[in-house]
Design an enzyme around this catalytic site. Sequence first.
Site: not given
Lengths: 257, 380
Positions: B131-132, B157, B340-341, B364
């Site tokens: 990944g990273s 992807i 709020g709600g 990214e």
Amino acid sequence: MNIFVLLKRTFDTEEKIAINNGRIEDDGAEYIINPYDEYAVEEAINIRDEHGGEVTVVTIGDEDAEKQLRTALAMGADQAVLINTEDDLEEGDQFTTVKILEAFFDDREADIILAGNVAIDEASGQVGPRLAERLNMSCVTTITSITIDGDTANIERDVEGDVEKVETSLPLLVTCQQGLNEPRYPSLPGIMKAKKKPLEELEIDDLDLEEDDVEPKTKTIEIFLPPEKQAGKVLEGEMDDQVKELVSLLKTEAKVL
Amino acid sequence: MNFELTKEQEMTRKMVQDFARDVIQPRAIDIDRNAEFPEDIFKEMGKLGLLGIPFPEEYGGSGGDTVTYALAVEEIGRVCGSTGLSYAAAVSLGASPIYYFGTEEQKQEFLTPLAKGEGLASFGLTEPNAGSDAGGTQTRAVLQGDHYVINGEKSWITNAEYARSITVTAVSGKREDGRNIISAFIVPKDTPGMKITSPYEKMGVRGSNTSEIILEDVKVPKENILGDPQKGFKQFLHTLDGGRISIAALAVGIAQASLDRALEYAKERKQFGQPISNFQAIQFKLADMAMEVELARNMVLKSAWLKDQGKNFTKESAYAKLFASETAFRSSNQAIQIHGGYGYMREYEVERFLRDAKLLEIGEGTSEIQRMVIARQLGC
């Protein structure tokens, strides 16, 4: 075919409009091509694509109107003319506009001139018909369809929701109504090309006009916003009672029956 | 110093804003709810030249600049994060590496149709175990005669199911110091052995296509190697530098939308006999949101401008991506709070903004990776 479009830069009435000292505040207002004029630009491009020729878009205003002209060029118009009145005119009305346009068309051959039905700001709907009169051209307003064959134009126009079919001949001035077409978005390549298209700037002096020639015939006394909409009323109870109450309210309160 | 946009930039912004409002906005709720990739919208965007903004006319592009492109991403992101993400990925990750590193033939064959909007492309970098740390790439490419044979697996992807070509990174050899050489290969869709599926159930950007790619003995001609075979790693780092600007622009769009909705609602909603926008508790939230949106936008435009000037923009694009994505998350969170709600209900859309914004802190390059990029640029 020489095709002209009359275009007006106007504020977007869907945005908030503020009035100060009887004038619409410029700051914060969003400016657009008058939507009815967009139909005119679109139709002009379509007519040119079918019959050949050139589309010239004309506006009267100040330097800021260049943006709207460039947008019309990006949509596909061939050239644009800005008649810049910023330095010469304080006020103007429909007479002023028509007088300037009459001078502009004096040495130009127009086969067809397209304009919007009305401008959404003041909505007078006068400039098109009055210009046609001055130029001694046929004029058909609120068109929703047009086909041109040689010198003949077959037009459908909106008459309060009904359709009227008109046959007339060129040269011709039409004003465009909603339903005529679906104006395209200016494409990216169009926007880039518009940079290189000719945009001519004229002043009234270039049209052999003096300030006095175009002095407005009317005076705007006051501009104000419509009253704010009041909260609605929800009727309750049995359907029959609701109908009765509604009818009675329409008679007594709204006084529309 | 001039903060004014050019006429072309203004016109593009207005056009994309109109298009987004008229065409994308009415579909945004359904795109999210049904996780449907709006392929028809991309066709229309292609016709308008939006997919080719930063590429020259000779390759079918519009000859615009990065600033114009960033404005377009922002306006699309403002109405639909899913469409915005797929758009940003198609241009910055799909098409850009071919433009930066491709040979003339590769540009003609693979870039031109993308820039003209006739198709989309993807960038296959991430793997289940890389990944990273993209250096941990396990996909392999082996040269056999005139072809490379690629084996491996790619995860998450963007747009792959709809792509006409996918640029895939793979280990192609070892350097003298024993470290892997990573190269990039253009794999046309329908190449035998490449299987693309979309098995993911995502939190946000649900309408953006996200795919898994399995490569089994995928043969591509050796001319399909992209750029310098030895420098695949550097190339994708450069690609990601550019990609960060577009993700940041998308984040600004979502943050702006959050502010717009929150402000509108706060002026309408009445409690204790007055609009809640009269209360300082709400005002301070809105003031913070407005300030952060503007700061984020400035950073996006500055990094885009640096890129357009041919100057280094690695650090600035990391600033932009980090700050804008965190701004988008904060703003959408506050927009829900102000609602709020109602804000918790899908119908009001602000909860979608939050779900979409979360991806931008991850995709990214996570926020943590952005901080690493910045620290490295500081000389740490």
